[in-house]
Design a protein around this motif. Structure first.
Motif, mmCIF file in Angstrom:
data_model
loop_
_atom_site.group_PDB
_atom_site.id
_atom_site.type_symbol
_atom_site.label_atom_id
_atom_site.label_comp_id
_atom_site.label_asym_id
_atom_site.label_seq_id
_atom_site.Cartn_x
_atom_site.Cartn_y
_atom_site.Cartn_z
ATOM 1 N N HIS A 1 -19.112 -19.978 11.109
ATOM 2 C CA HIS A 1 -19.519 -18.572 11.052
ATOM 3 C C HIS A 1 -18.562 -17.770 10.175
ATOM 4 C CE1 HIS A 1 -22.621 -19.357 13.820
ATOM 5 N NE2 HIS A 1 -21.897 -19.355 14.937
ATOM 6 N N ASP B 1 -20.327 -10.960 14.276
ATOM 7 C CA ASP B 1 -19.745 -11.288 15.575
ATOM 8 C C ASP B 1 -18.608 -12.272 15.383
ATOM 9 O OD1 ASP B 1 -19.848 -10.500 18.159
ATOM 10 O OD2 ASP B 1 -21.582 -11.701 18.726
ATOM 11 N N ARG C 1 -23.049 -5.071 22.389
ATOM 12 C CA ARG C 1 -23.885 -6.218 22.769
ATOM 13 C C ARG C 1 -23.271 -7.550 22.348
ATOM 14 N NH1 ARG C 1 -27.496 -2.466 20.519
ATOM 15 N NH2 ARG C 1 -27.704 -3.692 18.608
ATOM 16 N N SER C 2 -22.078 -7.517 21.803
ATOM 17 C CA SER C 2 -21.436 -8.738 21.317
ATOM 18 C C SER C 2 -21.044 -9.660 22.473
ATOM 19 C CB SER C 2 -20.191 -8.371 20.500
ATOM 20 O OG SER C 2 -19.442 -9.539 20.189
ATOM 21 N N ASP C 3 -21.036 -10.938 22.178
ATOM 22 C CA ASP C 3 -20.535 -11.915 23.143
ATOM 23 C C ASP C 3 -19.016 -12.019 23.103
ATOM 24 O OD1 ASP C 3 -23.101 -12.593 23.997
ATOM 25 O OD2 ASP C 3 -23.321 -14.136 22.451
ATOM 26 N N VAL C 4 -18.382 -11.379 22.124
ATOM 27 C CA VAL C 4 -16.944 -11.498 21.922
ATOM 28 C C VAL C 4 -16.257 -10.287 22.532
ATOM 29 C CG1 VAL C 4 -15.110 -11.806 20.219
ATOM 30 C CG2 VAL C 4 -17.393 -12.750 19.784
ATOM 31 N N PRO C 5 -15.387 -10.472 23.536
ATOM 32 C CA PRO C 5 -14.783 -9.321 24.217
ATOM 33 C C PRO C 5 -14.049 -8.368 23.290
ATOM 34 C CG PRO C 5 -14.418 -11.306 25.502
ATOM 35 C CD PRO C 5 -15.036 -11.743 24.208
ATOM 36 N N ARG D 1 -16.524 -6.033 21.726
ATOM 37 C CA ARG D 1 -17.027 -5.020 22.666
ATOM 38 C C ARG D 1 -15.970 -3.938 22.876
ATOM 39 N NH1 ARG D 1 -18.387 -9.642 25.586
ATOM 40 N NH2 ARG D 1 -17.044 -9.162 27.371
ATOM 41 N N TYR E 1 -20.024 -0.580 31.171
ATOM 42 C CA TYR E 1 -19.031 -1.577 30.770
ATOM 43 C C TYR E 1 -17.733 -1.480 31.569
ATOM 44 C CZ TYR E 1 -22.011 -3.226 27.066
ATOM 45 O OH TYR E 1 -23.061 -3.783 26.374
ATOM 46 N N ASP F 1 -17.494 -4.720 33.133
ATOM 47 C CA ASP F 1 -17.469 -5.891 32.250
ATOM 48 C C ASP F 1 -16.545 -6.970 32.834
ATOM 49 O OD1 ASP F 1 -18.233 -6.498 29.130
ATOM 50 O OD2 ASP F 1 -16.316 -7.435 29.678
ATOM 51 N N ASN G 1 -14.416 -8.687 31.306
ATOM 52 C CA ASN G 1 -13.114 -8.669 30.647
ATOM 53 C C ASN G 1 -12.368 -7.374 30.983
ATOM 54 O OD1 ASN G 1 -11.306 -7.895 28.167
ATOM 55 N ND2 ASN G 1 -11.592 -10.105 28.038
#
Length: 347
Positions: free
Chosen positions: A4, A52, A81-85, A88, A110, A113, A115
């Motif tokens: 990526h 991302d 909406r990211s999967d990566v803390p 976010r 959030y 969340d 995290n």
């Protein structure tokens, strides 16, 4: 992740290279070339902010808060909406910084969340949008968390609230026994108080800049961010006081950045040279375990961004074109925008 990141690199390089004529290093670009470069650099940041890819994306979001907050708002919202803390977190803090409160209900969600850093970012954004009760998450973390990093993060976010009431919370935290034992948290607390106009805290940061290596680096970074005139002598000492010592390159670059923010270009030549830093060949000892290439080159880019000398545009463009690390591409794009936009609005 590597695949990526490679895709991001190819995307960003294409954005920068399109329509880009080669120019000698350190030669001033024409007004037309400068405007075209600024537009490509901004497009690079917007593209990176909507991917991302962890640190590179979060850095792009942070950069857009500084150079294009309105253009960056869709990316800030999408980051939630990211999967990566870390993405976010960056998106939430950015929304708070620019007071984008259109999706306040989403922001508040959030605080649950998984995290803990993301939860702090959500609390910061909620308070900036007028939901004062969420400050309890920041102050509670600062006073009670066992995690030093979380306490430092909470202190920094309280300082960024631009909320006069935070002075009371920050001063109370200074006397918390756990925080008193942590230089990392203490320097963040003094920085936060200094942002709220406490001049004694500036002097405390200057004293911390003479401490152990980690504390010294943290304090210098925060002094550079403050750009307070009282720190000028301390920054000049760090820039010029260790010119022959390889181990102090990072601190010298931080000092150059801080002086640049104060209007001084005396660190330009040093920062310009460090854009292409390569570690010296080891002599009778193994190479260092820590790779310093990225940190030093990144610090050099940010120093040039704050120094603001247009001569840096061509070499910064070269980094955005050819660098193999997307984080440096993002940093170079930010620096280009900082220099060109300040050039356009300056005296």
């Amino acid at each position: 992740m590597r695949r990526h990141a490679h895709h991001l690199l190819m995307t960003l390089t294409a954005l920068v290279l399109t329509g880009c004529a080669q120019a000698p290093q350190d030669v001033r670009l024409s007004a037309t070339e400068t405007l075209a470069l600024q537009n490509r650099a901004l497009n690079l940041l917007l593209t990176a902010a909507q991917r991302d890819f962890g640190v590179a994306t979060s850095n792009a979001i942070e950069a857009l808060v500084q150079v294009a907050p309105r253009d960056g708002r869709p990316a800030f919202r999408a980051a939630l909406r990211s999967d990566v803390p870390i993405v976010r977190y960056a998106g939430l803090v950015a929304l708070g910084e620019v007071n984008d409160c259109a999706k306040l209900a989403d922001i508040k969600s959030y605080v649950r969340d998984p995290n803990p850093h993301v939860r702090l970012g959500a609390a910061f954004a909620a308070v900036r949008c007028g939901s004062d009760g969420y400050a309890r998450l920041l102050t509670g973390t600062l006073m009670n968390s066992d995690d030093e990093g979380l306490r430092a993060d909470a202190a920094g976010l309280l300082g960024r609230l631009q909320e006069p009431r935070a002075r009371k919370w920050l001063r109370a935290a200074l006397h918390n026994p756990t925080n008193e034992k942590s230089n990392r948290v203490s320097v963040q607390l003094y920085w936060a108080l200094a942002r709220l106009g406490d001049l004694d805290s500036v002097q405390s940061l200057i004293r911390f800049s003479q401490g152990d290596a980690a504390t010294r680096t943290d304090a210098l970074m925060l002094l550079a961010d403050l750009a307070h005139p009282d720190a000028r002598d301390a920054l000049r000492y760090r820039l010029h006081g260790s010119e022959q010592i390889e181990e102090y390159l990072e601190m010298r670059l931080i000092a150059a950045r801080g002086l640049g923010a104060l209007g001084s270009r005396e660190g330009y030549d040093f920062a310009r040279a460090m854009l292409t830093y390569t570690p010296p060949a080891p002599k009778d000892k193994p190479p260092p375990e820590v790779n310093r290439v990225f940190p030093i080159r990144s610090l050099a880019v940010h120093a040039l961004a704050h120094i603001g000398d247009p001569r840096a545009l061509a070499p910064l463009r070269d980094i955005a074109e050819s660098e193999t690390d997307p984080r440096l591409q993002v940093a170079a794009a930010y620096a280009i925008c900082e220099i060109t936009m300040n050039q356009a609005t300056g005296p």
